[in-house]
Design a protein around this motif. Structure first.
Motif, mmCIF file in Angstrom:
data_model
loop_
_atom_site.group_PDB
_atom_site.id
_atom_site.type_symbol
_atom_site.label_atom_id
_atom_site.label_comp_id
_atom_site.label_asym_id
_atom_site.label_seq_id
_atom_site.Cartn_x
_atom_site.Cartn_y
_atom_site.Cartn_z
ATOM 1 N N THR A 122 -11.774 -2.286 5.416
ATOM 2 C CA THR A 122 -10.739 -3.328 5.318
ATOM 3 C C THR A 122 -11.287 -4.701 4.943
ATOM 4 O OG1 THR A 122 -9.256 -2.219 6.850
ATOM 5 C CG2 THR A 122 -9.009 -4.602 6.665
ATOM 6 N N PRO A 136 -2.954 3.789 7.937
ATOM 7 C CA PRO A 136 -2.035 4.790 8.489
ATOM 8 C C PRO A 136 -2.465 5.322 9.859
ATOM 9 C CG PRO A 136 -3.420 5.749 6.789
ATOM 10 C CD PRO A 136 -3.768 4.290 6.821
ATOM 11 N N ARG A 155 -6.938 -12.224 9.394
ATOM 12 C CA ARG A 155 -7.527 -13.576 9.373
ATOM 13 C C ARG A 155 -6.974 -14.473 10.475
ATOM 14 N NH1 ARG A 155 -6.517 -14.105 3.047
ATOM 15 N NH2 ARG A 155 -4.788 -12.819 3.729
ATOM 16 N N ALA A 188 -0.053 -7.941 11.743
ATOM 17 C CA ALA A 188 -0.700 -9.254 11.733
ATOM 18 C C ALA A 188 -1.726 -9.286 10.606
ATOM 19 C CB ALA A 188 -1.393 -9.518 13.067
ATOM 20 N N ASP A 189 -2.005 -10.508 10.180
ATOM 21 C CA ASP A 189 -3.074 -10.722 9.208
ATOM 22 C C ASP A 189 -4.379 -10.813 9.990
ATOM 23 O OD1 ASP A 189 -4.950 -11.872 7.385
ATOM 24 O OD2 ASP A 189 -3.280 -12.673 6.216
ATOM 25 N N TYR A 237 -3.061 6.948 -0.380
ATOM 26 C CA TYR A 237 -4.292 6.669 0.357
ATOM 27 C C TYR A 237 -4.788 7.914 1.087
ATOM 28 C CZ TYR A 237 -7.680 4.367 3.336
ATOM 29 O OH TYR A 237 -8.861 4.008 3.951
ATOM 30 N N GLY A 243 -7.096 -3.603 10.289
ATOM 31 C CA GLY A 243 -6.821 -2.910 9.028
ATOM 32 C C GLY A 243 -6.724 -1.425 9.304
ATOM 33 N N CYS A 244 -5.883 -1.102 10.274
ATOM 34 C CA CYS A 244 -5.817 0.291 10.768
ATOM 35 C C CYS A 244 -5.198 1.227 9.740
ATOM 36 C CB CYS A 244 -5.026 0.345 12.067
ATOM 37 S SG CYS A 244 -3.325 -0.242 11.883
ATOM 38 N N MET A 273 2.115 1.184 5.845
ATOM 39 C CA MET A 273 0.960 1.745 6.549
ATOM 40 C C MET A 273 1.269 1.822 8.051
ATOM 41 S SD MET A 273 -1.525 2.742 4.657
ATOM 42 C CE MET A 273 -2.871 2.452 3.499
ATOM 43 N N ASP A 300 -2.466 -4.224 11.297
ATOM 44 C CA ASP A 300 -2.396 -4.142 9.835
ATOM 45 C C ASP A 300 -1.264 -5.051 9.355
ATOM 46 O OD1 ASP A 300 -3.750 -1.784 7.857
ATOM 47 O OD2 ASP A 300 -2.040 -2.876 7.001
ATOM 48 N N SER A 348 -8.250 5.880 11.303
ATOM 49 C CA SER A 348 -9.436 5.389 12.029
ATOM 50 C C SER A 348 -9.085 5.111 13.501
ATOM 51 C CB SER A 348 -9.997 4.134 11.356
ATOM 52 O OG SER A 348 -8.973 3.214 11.036
ATOM 53 N N TRP A 387 0.849 -1.192 0.000
ATOM 54 C CA TRP A 387 0.000 0.000 0.000
ATOM 55 C C TRP A 387 0.881 1.237 0.000
ATOM 56 C CZ3 TRP A 387 -5.501 0.446 0.648
ATOM 57 C CH2 TRP A 387 -6.172 -0.775 0.637
HETATM 58 C C1 LIG Z 1 -8.460 0.957 2.891
HETATM 59 S S1 LIG Z 1 -7.301 0.772 4.195
HETATM 60 C C2 LIG Z 1 -8.243 1.254 5.623
HETATM 61 C C3 LIG Z 1 -7.450 2.124 6.560
HETATM 62 C C4 LIG Z 1 -8.208 2.729 7.736
HETATM 63 N N1 LIG Z 1 -8.851 1.719 8.572
HETATM 64 C C5 LIG Z 1 -9.253 3.763 7.341
HETATM 65 O O1 LIG Z 1 -10.290 3.827 8.013
HETATM 66 O O2 LIG Z 1 -9.063 4.539 6.397
HETATM 67 C C6 LIG Z 1 -7.265 -0.979 4.312
HETATM 68 C C7 LIG Z 1 -6.124 -1.524 5.162
HETATM 69 O O3 LIG Z 1 -6.339 -2.920 5.360
HETATM 70 C C8 LIG Z 1 -5.092 -3.557 5.411
HETATM 71 N N2 LIG Z 1 -5.279 -4.987 5.145
HETATM 72 C C9 LIG Z 1 -5.755 -5.567 4.020
HETATM 73 N N3 LIG Z 1 -5.780 -6.897 4.167
HETATM 74 C C10 LIG Z 1 -5.331 -7.161 5.432
HETATM 75 C C11 LIG Z 1 -5.143 -8.345 6.191
HETATM 76 N N4 LIG Z 1 -5.420 -9.538 5.675
HETATM 77 N N5 LIG Z 1 -4.684 -8.235 7.460
HETATM 78 C C12 LIG Z 1 -4.386 -7.019 7.990
HETATM 79 N N6 LIG Z 1 -4.548 -5.864 7.320
HETATM 80 C C13 LIG Z 1 -5.008 -5.940 6.055
HETATM 81 C C14 LIG Z 1 -4.265 -2.854 4.341
HETATM 82 O O4 LIG Z 1 -2.884 -3.039 4.561
HETATM 83 C C15 LIG Z 1 -4.742 -1.407 4.520
HETATM 84 O O5 LIG Z 1 -3.897 -0.696 5.372
#
Ligand SMILES: C[S@@+](CC[C@H](N)C(=O)[O-])C[C@H]1O[C@@H](n2cnc3c(N)ncnc32)[C@H](O)[C@@H]1O
Length: 254
Positions: A101, A41, A85, A82-83, A8, A38-39, A66, A61, A44, A3
């Motif tokens: 996210t 940057p 999932r 972390a993932d 973004y 999925g925090c 990010m 995240d 949120s 990313w």
């Molecule tokens: C669109 S951004 C959202 C950022 C923030 N939460 C917001 O409100 O704008 C999506 C985020 O999800 C993270 N992401 C996507 N797949 C993920 C996963 N499997 N585990 C952790 N983070 C993930 C991406 O790295 C990205 O930073």
């Protein structure tokens, strides 16, 4: 596929508004533990930390860039790579929040109950996801991907949409929690011009299409996409563009 926090955050205000709207509907609990999945940057997460200064707030995240941006903005919050999932908190959390996210992750029928299991009794799972996949932004990127010399490569990379209609989330959650709240909002973002629609999706939905292309192909793809977007989002008399963006909000009260 990394990313780009700078790309973004070009639309930080607009992208954070749904997180504000979601948080406003989370009840006035006094959570001890809060997590933002999925925090990104940290935009949120900052809202959560401000609302509950006494809580332990964790931003989760997978993307290093990010997280680096999030850490630089707020060194006090706990940032965890972390993932989503596989993420399991040390103890269940009282508020499990996720803005923009979960639409990146497949198999919601399994994912959502797994996330709900990480929420403490009386806690909430609060999620917002875009539901704009039939809109010109997404339709046009798929059409240009299918029509160019890159079609075979992008067919593999093009993302299937894992976000279901609202009733799916109701049926999934209602047997598992006390109460489910759902709503949709169509934002109408006022952008300076049609190119800003392209800049917006370059930070999100266009990434999987551009990543496999080399530089000249990327330029050609973008030129075709810009022309198509300009036709689909004509400017208002003042030159600005109204960019409709529908989002689904779900709050599950345990
Ligand atoms: C669109 S951004 C959202 C950022 C923030 N939460 C917001 O409100 O704008 C999506 C985020 O999800 C993270 N992401 C996507 N797949 C993920 C996963 N499997 N585990 C952790 N983070 C993930 C991406 O790295 C990205 O930073």
């Amino acid at each position: 596929m990394a990313w780009d926090p700078g790309q973004y955050l070009k639309f930080e205000e607009e992208r954070t508004q749904p997180a504000r709207d979601l948080l406003a509907r989370v009840p006035t609990v006094r959570p001890a533990r809060v997590a933002d999945l999925g925090c990104g940057p940290g935009n949120s997460t900052a809202l959560l930390a401000a609302r509950w200064p006494a809580a332990e707030v964790e931003g989760v995240d997978l993307d290093e860039r990010m997280l680096a941006e999030a850490r630089a903005r707020d060194p006090r919050t706990r940032w965890v790579r972390a993932d989503v999932r596989n993420w399991r908190p040390a103890q269940p959390v009282d508020v499990l929040f996720s803005n923009a996210t979960l639409q990146w992750l497949p198999d919601h029928a399994a994912l959502w109950p797994a996330l709900l299991a990480q929420v403490a009794p009386e806690g909430v799972l609060a999620v917002q996801m875009p539901r704009n996949y039939a809109d010109p932004t997404h339709r046009l990127m798929a059409e240009i991907a299918a029509a160019g010399p890159w079609a075979a490569r992008l067919a593999e990379r093009a993302r299937t949409v894992p976000v279901h209609p609202p009733a799916f989330y109701y049926d999934l959650l209602a047997p598992r929690v006390r109460r489910v709240e759902l709503w949709e909002t169509q934002y109408l973002h006022v952008l300076p011009g049609p190119d800003d629609v392209v800049e917006w999706v370059k930070g999100t939905g266009l990434r999987p299409y551009l990543a496999p292309l080399d530089e000249p192909e990327r330029a050609t793809f973008l030129a075709r996409y810009r022309a198509a977007i300009a036709a689909a989002y004509p400017p208002q008399p003042d030159g600005r563009v109204l960019f409709p963006f529908r989002r689904l909000f779900v709050i599950a009260h345990k």
